[in-house]
Every structure is written in C-alpha cells, then in structure tokens.
Design an enzyme around this catalytic site. Structure first.
Site, PDB file in Angstrom:
ATOM      1  CE  LYS A 179      -1.787   2.933   1.954  1.00 35.65           C
ATOM      2  NZ  LYS A 179      -1.584   4.610   1.579  1.00 35.65           N
ATOM      3  CB  CYS A 287      13.228   9.289   8.141  1.00 35.30           C
ATOM      4  SG  CYS A 287      14.089   7.948   7.592  1.00 35.30           S
TER       5      CYS A 287
HETATM    6  P1  NAD Z   1       2.261   8.994   7.231  1.00 31.67           P
HETATM    7  O1  NAD Z   1       2.490   8.449   8.484  1.00 31.67           O
HETATM    8  O2  NAD Z   1       1.473  10.384   6.806  1.00 31.67           O
HETATM    9  O3  NAD Z   1       1.868   7.971   6.163  1.00 31.67           O
HETATM   10  C1  NAD Z   1       2.569   6.947   5.992  1.00 31.67           C
HETATM   11  C2  NAD Z   1       1.575   5.732   5.348  1.00 31.67           C
HETATM   12  O4  NAD Z   1       0.647   5.585   6.244  1.00 31.67           O
HETATM   13  C3  NAD Z   1       1.009   6.158   4.092  1.00 31.67           C
HETATM   14  O5  NAD Z   1       0.959   5.209   3.230  1.00 31.67           O
HETATM   15  C4  NAD Z   1      -0.376   6.786   4.436  1.00 31.67           C
HETATM   16  O6  NAD Z   1      -1.496   6.310   3.577  1.00 31.67           O
HETATM   17  C5  NAD Z   1      -0.630   5.641   5.823  1.00 31.67           C
HETATM   18  N1  NAD Z   1      -1.717   6.579   6.665  1.00 31.67           N
HETATM   19  C6  NAD Z   1      -1.694   7.945   6.990  1.00 31.67           C
HETATM   20  N2  NAD Z   1      -2.669   8.162   7.934  1.00 31.67           N
HETATM   21  C7  NAD Z   1      -3.131   7.124   8.228  1.00 31.67           C
HETATM   22  C8  NAD Z   1      -4.103   6.448   9.308  1.00 31.67           C
HETATM   23  N3  NAD Z   1      -4.629   7.469  10.000  1.00 31.67           N
HETATM   24  N4  NAD Z   1      -4.326   5.353   9.397  1.00 31.67           N
HETATM   25  C9  NAD Z   1      -3.766   4.276   8.822  1.00 31.67           C
HETATM   26  N5  NAD Z   1      -2.739   4.560   7.786  1.00 31.67           N
HETATM   27  C10 NAD Z   1      -2.642   5.891   7.671  1.00 31.67           C
HETATM   28  O7  NAD Z   1       3.943   9.392   6.624  1.00 31.67           O
HETATM   29  P2  NAD Z   1       4.351  10.354   5.583  1.00 31.67           P
HETATM   30  O8  NAD Z   1       4.053  11.899   5.762  1.00 31.67           O
HETATM   31  O9  NAD Z   1       3.829   9.808   4.359  1.00 31.67           O
HETATM   32  O10 NAD Z   1       5.925  10.143   5.426  1.00 31.67           O
HETATM   33  C11 NAD Z   1       6.517  11.030   6.328  1.00 31.67           C
HETATM   34  C12 NAD Z   1       6.931  10.168   7.621  1.00 31.67           C
HETATM   35  O11 NAD Z   1       7.630   9.168   7.547  1.00 31.67           O
HETATM   36  C13 NAD Z   1       7.743  11.381   8.309  1.00 31.67           C
HETATM   37  O12 NAD Z   1       7.655  11.310   9.792  1.00 31.67           O
HETATM   38  C14 NAD Z   1       9.233  10.446   8.237  1.00 31.67           C
HETATM   39  O13 NAD Z   1      10.180  10.740   9.406  1.00 31.67           O
HETATM   40  C15 NAD Z   1       8.939   9.116   8.315  1.00 31.67           C
HETATM   41  N6  NAD Z   1       9.600   8.092   7.629  1.00 31.67           N
HETATM   42  C16 NAD Z   1      10.554   7.281   8.438  1.00 31.67           C
HETATM   43  C17 NAD Z   1      11.219   6.515   7.659  1.00 31.67           C
HETATM   44  C18 NAD Z   1      12.134   5.469   8.511  1.00 31.67           C
HETATM   45  O14 NAD Z   1      12.681   4.665   7.988  1.00 31.67           O
HETATM   46  N7  NAD Z   1      12.309   5.717   9.877  1.00 31.67           N
HETATM   47  C19 NAD Z   1      11.741   6.365   6.656  1.00 31.67           C
HETATM   48  C20 NAD Z   1      10.912   7.472   5.841  1.00 31.67           C
HETATM   49  C21 NAD Z   1      10.064   8.126   6.255  1.00 31.67           C
END
Ligand code: NAD
Length: 505
Positions: A179, A287
């Site tokens: 997803k 990140c």
């Molecule tokens: P996000 O948490 O908004 O979304 C990530 C995924 O979760 C998406 O596929 C989204 O559709 C889904 N999602 C969003 N809200 C949801 C909900 N309420 N219920 C269920 N699923 C939901 O993150 P983003 O804005 O896409 O990405 C940025 C974030 O990701 C930053 O916080 C970054 O630090 C983090 N990140 C972490 C790493 C790591 O390896 N630790 C790597 C890349 C990004």
C-alpha cells in the site's frame, strides 16, 4: 481548480497480475512544483484490498515451493529492468514528490541495491545444521515463509521504501500486498509491473492504493501474517498496536529528529558541506535528514553559521526537473503551510531566524510549494522547532558547552533514528557511538543510512518492533524459524521407555 476536468490518468491497483480500477473514491495527486493535478489515485475499498489478499493467498503455495534460486533470478532480472527504466522512474518520482531528478536517481539506486541483496536469498535462507545433537540424532533450523505479508509506505521515498520491503519478502517465499503513499503512487505501481515483466507470477506482489480504509483492512485481516510500515510516529504506533492486537508480526518505523554534534576540533568546512546536503537535500523531507546542529562551544557555532550562511546564499531552489537546482518544493500545500508555521513558531519562541526562506518565489512556478532554506540560531530544548519533526528545509543551531551536554540532549529526545558527530578525536567519536541512544550513527558521515546488506532502523519512538528494515533483519522478519530434530533408529536396536527429560548427560 476543478480537478476532475484536468485528470488525464487514474492510478489503480495491481491485483492478480492485472491493473484494476474499482470505480470507488479517488483523490488528486499534485505536482508540487506547479500545484496542478492531472493524475488521480483510486482509494481502495475494503473489498478491493480483500481481493488483493485473496490473490496473495492463492499464489502462496506454489511460490513458497518455488526453489529460492528461481525466485532470486527474477530479482536479478528486475534489477536489470530497473536500471533500464531508471530515467522514467526518476521522472515519475520528481513529478509527484518534487525532489530533484539526481536525488530521485539516488533513491532509486538505493532501492535497486535492495533488489540486488534480495537476489542473494538462496544463500541467506540456508539454515543451521547440527549433526549428532544426541546419539544418531541430527537437528536443523530452517527459515520458512510466513504467507501473505504487507507493507505500508510513506511519500518521501516512493520508490525506495517499497523496495526495502517486498523484494526480500517475496525472495523468501512470501506473497506481498503493498500500500504505497497516496500522495505519490505512480512509481511503486510501475515497478511492480516491471517485477511481473521480470517473471514474478501473478498474485505474488499485489499493489493497492488507498488510505486508512485500505490500511485498516490489511491490519485486521487474519490472512495477513506480517506488516512492515514506514511513516510518521503517530501512525507507526497505531499500526504496531493494531497489528500486534491482531496477532501479526509488525515492524513500524516512525519519525525522527536527528542531531549532528560538531566538536571544537572538527574539520569545520567539511562539517558545513556535509550539513548542507543533510539539512536541505530533498527539502529536508528525509527521516535521516539532520535538522539540528549541536555546536560544542560558541566559537564552533559562529563558524558553522558563517559557513552555512555562505553556502545557503549559493543554493538554487526550483523545480526538480532542472538538475541544476539543489532543492525542489515540499510535497503538498498543507505540508508547506505546516512547515511555514514551524518557522513562525520558532521566531515566536525566541530562536533567532538568521535566514528566512518564507517569502521565496520561484519564477514561473508561483503555485508550487517552494520554501527557501531557513537557518535558526539559539534553538533550545522545549521549543517546538527543537522537539518536533518539521520535515522541511529548516536547520537549527543549538549551542552547548560540552560533548556530554550534547549527548544528554540527544539521549533525552523522544526520537532516536540517526545522529552524527564531526570530530578529529577518535576517543570522543568512540565514546559518542558507544553511549548514544540512537539506532544509526555517523562519524564524520552526516546521513549514515546503512547499505542494503546491513539493516536500517532507529531506537526509541523511531521504531516500534524488534527487527530493523531490509538487510539481514528482513530475512528474519519475513521468515519463521522451524527447528527439526531427526533420528532414524536402526532396525532391531530398541531403547526402553525413558521418562526423564532428554539431555546429553
Ligand atoms: P504518514 O504516516 O502520513 O503516512 C505513511 C503511510 O501511512 C501512508 O501510506 C499513508 O497512507 C498511511 N496512513 C496515513 N494516515 C493513516 C491513518 N490514520 N491510518 C492508517 N494509515 C495511515 O507519513 P508520510 O507523511 O507519508 O511520511 C513522512 C513520515 O515518514 C515522516 O515522519 C518520516 O520521518 C517518516 N519516515 C520514516 C522513515 C524511517 O525509516 N524511520 C523513512 C521514511 C519516512
């Protein structure tokens, strides 16, 4: 703008080897450099996700029994196809994420390295064998596939993070439902189609685009055995809690606030150059970005500010399609507003804004989500811009007096993804790496993202679960250990019944 009139493409799902449009809810996908949308993405219904899971379950028995070497060869072929299509994929990333093309190529290359590592699966899946654990008794452990596994990925690495997950999952004999982020879904779907072209049978990799409805279906369906997640910390915590409650194996990687410590003996010009890419590369939307410099001593802080200010003045900000730009736009309008609000809050809370990117205009791209680089001095713990993940081009200088003070700050922070130290003192570097409560540490390396044959993961609230992403940990995450003990008694040799616990005494 009336989005629907301008839509020229709708991104659907890949189920059982075919692109599927379920005709349900859709959402626009914006080009962050123009603020326009010509693409929309379907948001899968529960029934669509269930069809993808069913497809994975149907494909599992034959795929599980496919010799690992044959599975690995498909990964080898996929690597070739990814390299052949690299320009096309980078263009897809830039059109939806906004990052500069060279940066998109960099992310893709890191993803390809994970495909390459997955092609070593036959070697990695070799079990452990012991002969004669007792008289004429042999024992071995093997690593068996779990079944249908799933991955939920963030917007900031639309091609790479999916490739952290599914290549190793399928190389280990699982099937997978991906997803991707609904904000930039095109490249992940295209790569899945390339995997089919490379020979992946229908149903081994299904892709569902969508939002919470799709995610919640994956989290609660008992046919899904394991979930990998990468995204923000609140959602990671939710995924971990819900997935565990449903009896699944879960790894959920979350957000970050990475600090770079600069020591008085550091090569300052090297630290400045390193920090430019670490803070402003990909518009800070990584990140492993480093939004905080912890300067040990005022002299170091002043030198870093002088060097950074000179470098920032040379930066070019504009559309990612122009490779001469250093930085593209932020991902969406709401995210742009959020990052700007963080800059406002930094000023209100008393940090000193030395360079203000809030009024940047990019000629010909007035509707794009461009924010210029920002630099703060006198950032202190407790301020929102110190505590919270901004995910934008905002760098703050924190002034401390000693290395221990710097380390105490880092260790007290809720996140523990990455950190680095700039120094010429080996003893200080060793002390730092030994005692810092962070999962990935750089010594004169600003973005210590492990290569594909190590594993990636933070500590504290940057990762929920035990095993890190990709590399050797992924082999363990996507397999279950089974230990078999075997004896073939010789005909005619019979022991009497033994009631004590078997041991080697
Ligand atoms: P996000 O948490 O908004 O979304 C990530 C995924 O979760 C998406 O596929 C989204 O559709 C889904 N999602 C969003 N809200 C949801 C909900 N309420 N219920 C269920 N699923 C939901 O993150 P983003 O804005 O896409 O990405 C940025 C974030 O990701 C930053 O916080 C970054 O630090 C983090 N990140 C972490 C790493 C790591 O390896 N630790 C790597 C890349 C990004």
């Amino acid at each position: 703008m009336n989005h629907d009139k301008n839509v020229t493409a709708t991104v659907g799902h890949l189920i059982d080897g075919k692109i599927v449009h379920d005709g349900g809810r859709t959402q626009p996908v914006f080009n962050p450099a123009t603020g326009q949308s010509t693409v929309s993405v379907e948001l899968a219904s529960k029934a669509t996700v269930e069809a993808a899971i069913a497809s994975g379950e149907k494909a599992f028995p034959a795929w599980r029994n496919t010799p690992p070497l044959k599975r690995a060869r498909i990964m080898g072929q996929l690597k070739v196809l990814l390299e052949q299509n690299a320009d096309k994929i980078a263009a897809m990333i830039t059109a939806e994420h906004g990052k500069v093309l060279a940066d998109a190529h960099g992310e893709l290359q890191r993803g390809i390295e994970n495909v390459e590592f997955a092609s070593y699966a036959p070697e990695l899946l070799k079990g452990e064998h012991s002969r004669n654990v007792g008289p004429n008794i042999d024992s071995w452990s093997e690593f068996q596939a779990l079944g249908v596994t799933a991955g939920i990925t963030p917007f900031n690495f639309p091609a790479m993070v999916p490739l952290w997950m599914w290549p190793m999952a399928v190389a280990c004999g699982n099937t997978f439902v991906l997803k991707p982020s609904e904000r930039d879904p095109t490249s992940a779907l295209f790569i899945a189609q390339l995997a089919q072209e490379a020979g992946l049978p229908p149903g081994v990799l299904n892709v569902v685009n969508g939002d919470k409805e799709a995610v919640d279906t994956l989290l609660h369906d008992p046919r899904v055995k394991a979930v990998s997640f990468v995204g923000s910390t609140p959602i990671a915590e939710y995924i971990y809690g819900e997935g565990c409650k449903s009896g699944k194996r879960v790894q959920a990687l979350g957000g970050a606030k990475n600090h770079a410590v600069v020591m008085p003996d550091a090569d300052i010009s090297n630290a400045v150059t390193a920090m430019m890419g670490a803070a402003y590369g990909s518009c800070g939307e990584r990140c492993m970005a480093v939004p905080l410099v912890v300067a040990v001593g005022d002299e170091v802080a002043d030198q870093m500010i002088a060097g950074l200010s000179a470098e920032i003045a040379k930066m070019k900000v504009g559309p990612g399609t122009d490779n001469s730009n250093d930085m593209g736009p932020l991902i969406t309008k709401p995210h742009f507003e959020k990052v700007k609000a963080y800059v406002d809050s930094g000023v209100e809370e008393g940090a000193k804004l030395l360079i203000d990117g809030r009024s940047l205009q990019v000629a010909g791209h007035e509707d794009g989500y461009f924010l210029g680089p920002c630099l703060f001095d006198n950032v202190r713990p407790g301020m929102k811009i110190y505590q919270e993940e901004i995910f934008g081009p905002v760098l703050g200088i924190v002034r401390v007096k000693t290395l221990q003070e710097a380390m105490d700050l880092i260790n007290a922070h809720e996140y523990g993804n990455g950190t680095c130290i700039f120094t010429r003192d080996g003893e200080a570097a060793r002390y730092f790496s030994d005692h810092i409560l962070v999962g990935m540490v750089g010594i004169n390396v600003p973005l210590p993202v492990p290569v594909a044959y190590h594993s990636f993961g933070g500590w504290k609230r940057s990762l929920f679960g035990d095993l890190h992403a990709y590399g050797p940990d992924a082999v363990r995450f996507y397999t279950k250990r089974k230990t078999i003990t075997q004896r073939w008694p010789s005909a005619g040799v019979r022991d009497g019944a033994v009631f004590s616990f078997p041991s080697s005494r």
